[in-house]
Structure formats: structure tokens, C-alpha cells
Design a protein around this motif. Structure first.
Motif, short mmCIF file in Angstrom:
data_model
loop_
_atom_site.label_atom_id
_atom_site.label_comp_id
_atom_site.label_asym_id
_atom_site.label_seq_id
_atom_site.Cartn_x
_atom_site.Cartn_y
_atom_site.Cartn_z
N VAL A 59 0.84 -1.20 0.00
CA VAL A 59 0.00 0.00 0.00
C VAL A 59 0.88 1.25 0.00
CG1 VAL A 59 -1.73 1.33 1.30
CG2 VAL A 59 -1.98 -1.16 1.04
N GLU A 60 1.93 1.24 0.80
CA GLU A 60 2.86 2.38 0.81
C GLU A 60 3.42 2.63 -0.59
OE1 GLU A 60 7.38 3.38 2.28
OE2 GLU A 60 6.19 2.05 3.56
N ILE A 78 5.31 9.49 2.86
CA ILE A 78 4.43 8.31 2.94
C ILE A 78 5.23 7.12 3.46
CG2 ILE A 78 3.01 6.69 1.62
CD1 ILE A 78 2.49 9.05 -0.35
N GLY A 79 4.65 6.41 4.41
CA GLY A 79 5.30 5.23 4.98
C GLY A 79 4.30 4.31 5.63
N ILE A 89 -0.65 2.94 7.66
CA ILE A 89 -0.06 3.57 6.48
C ILE A 89 -0.33 5.05 6.63
CG2 ILE A 89 -0.07 3.71 3.97
CD1 ILE A 89 -1.50 0.63 5.43
N PHE A 90 0.69 5.87 6.45
CA PHE A 90 0.55 7.29 6.77
C PHE A 90 1.26 8.16 5.74
CE2 PHE A 90 4.16 5.44 8.99
CZ PHE A 90 5.20 6.25 8.56
N ALA A 91 0.88 9.44 5.75
CA ALA A 91 1.58 10.48 5.01
C ALA A 91 1.74 11.64 5.98
CB ALA A 91 0.79 10.90 3.78
N LYS A 92 2.96 12.07 6.23
CA LYS A 92 3.24 13.07 7.25
C LYS A 92 3.33 14.51 6.73
CE LYS A 92 5.67 10.07 10.49
NZ LYS A 92 6.92 9.87 11.25
N MET A 117 -3.98 7.90 -1.42
CA MET A 117 -4.02 6.92 -0.34
C MET A 117 -5.21 5.97 -0.49
SD MET A 117 -2.12 6.05 2.29
CE MET A 117 -1.22 7.44 2.93
N GLN A 118 -6.39 6.51 -0.76
CA GLN A 118 -7.59 5.67 -0.88
C GLN A 118 -7.45 4.63 -1.99
OE1 GLN A 118 -10.17 5.55 1.25
NE2 GLN A 118 -11.06 3.86 0.09
#
Length: 146
Positions: A59-60, A78-79, A89-92, A117-118
Motif C-alpha cells: 500500500v505504501e 508516505i510510509g 499507512i501514513f503520510a506526514k 491513499m484511498q
């Protein structure tokens, strides 16, 4: 195959399910099921955590490849992080959410969403399902969920 016929003196055992004969020669064949062993095999935290980490990485990678690129700050933020039975799963980047969902500028105009992301998450669900099914099949086949 979960249950199969075996000669009288043989035994089948895997994931807490043991086929055994009760009594002496000519007796019925039965199953002894230890649900604790079955549950441990299915819910092996180490193996399921590995599956989650693999899906998280997928996903990343998808999110990074789908993220709009101007400076690379969003993509580089993104990580994913896997802890036990949970993957995040995130984006900072500060502009991660406005890009994903759209936003109104200071002047009042609307900037449309550019989701990254979606779609990545949606692509990851079938992979997660496939990996979980393969794990379950492996446990039932007596391979320990490998």
C-alpha cells in the motif's frame, strides 16, 4: 482436505486436529480437536504481523506511485508501520490531507481532491484477503501457516 480416511493404525495430526482410533482393533475412528492449538495456528501473531507488513509495504508503494509530484515532499512522507496485529499507512506532509480530500484556498476557490491513499488502500484489500486465505489453507493443510 480437513478429514480423510486412514488405515486403522495410522494417525493424522495438524493444527490441533488429530485423527485417532478409540479403543482396540475394529473400533470407530474419531477426531480429537484442541481448539487452543487451532486458534494458535490461525492467529500466529508473528506470521499475521508479517502478512500485515507485506501488505503495508504494498500500500505504501502504491500510495507513493499515485501521489501527485511537485517537490517530492508528499511522496517522501508516505510510509507504514507494523506493530503486532496492526499496520498503519501514513503520510506526514502538511499538505497530505488537503491533497487527498481537496480543500478551499485562502481566496475561497476549491481545489479538487487528488486521492493517492484511498486507491492504494483499495488495491491492498484483495492482497490482504489472498494472503490471509493462503495462511488459513496452509494451517489446515498442516504446513503451519507458512
Amino acid at each position: 482436505m480437513l478429514v480423510q480416511a486412514l488405515p486403522q493404525d495410522s494417525k493424522l495430526s495438524y493444527a490441533g486436529v488429530t485423527q485417532t482410533s478409540f479403543g482396540g482393533p475394529g473400533s470407530n475412528v474419531g477426531l480429537k480437536i484442541n481448539l487452543n492449538d487451532v486458534a494458535r495456528a490461525f492467529f500466529d501473531v508473528g506470521k499475521l504481523s508479517k502478512i500485515l507488513d507485506e501488505v503495508g509495504q504494498f500500500v505504501e508503494d502504491r500510495a507513493k506511485s499515485g501521489a501527485p509530484f511537485r517537490t517530492g515532499e508528499l511522496r517522501d512522507s508516505i510510509g507504514h508501520q507494523t506493530t503486532g496485529m496492526k499496520v498503519t499507512i501514513f503520510a506526514k506532509a502538511d499538505h497530505a490531507a488537503p491533497v487527498e480530500f481537496g480543500h478551499v484556498t485562502k481566496s475561497g476557490s476549491f481545489v479538487a481532491a487528488r486521492p493517492y491513499m484511498q486507491p492504494a488502500l483499495e488495491d491492498g484489500f484483495p492482497l490482504l484477503q489472498t494472503k490471509i486465505v493462503r495462511h488459513a489453507e496452509s494451517v489446515l493443510a498442516g504446513r503451519g501457516g507458512g
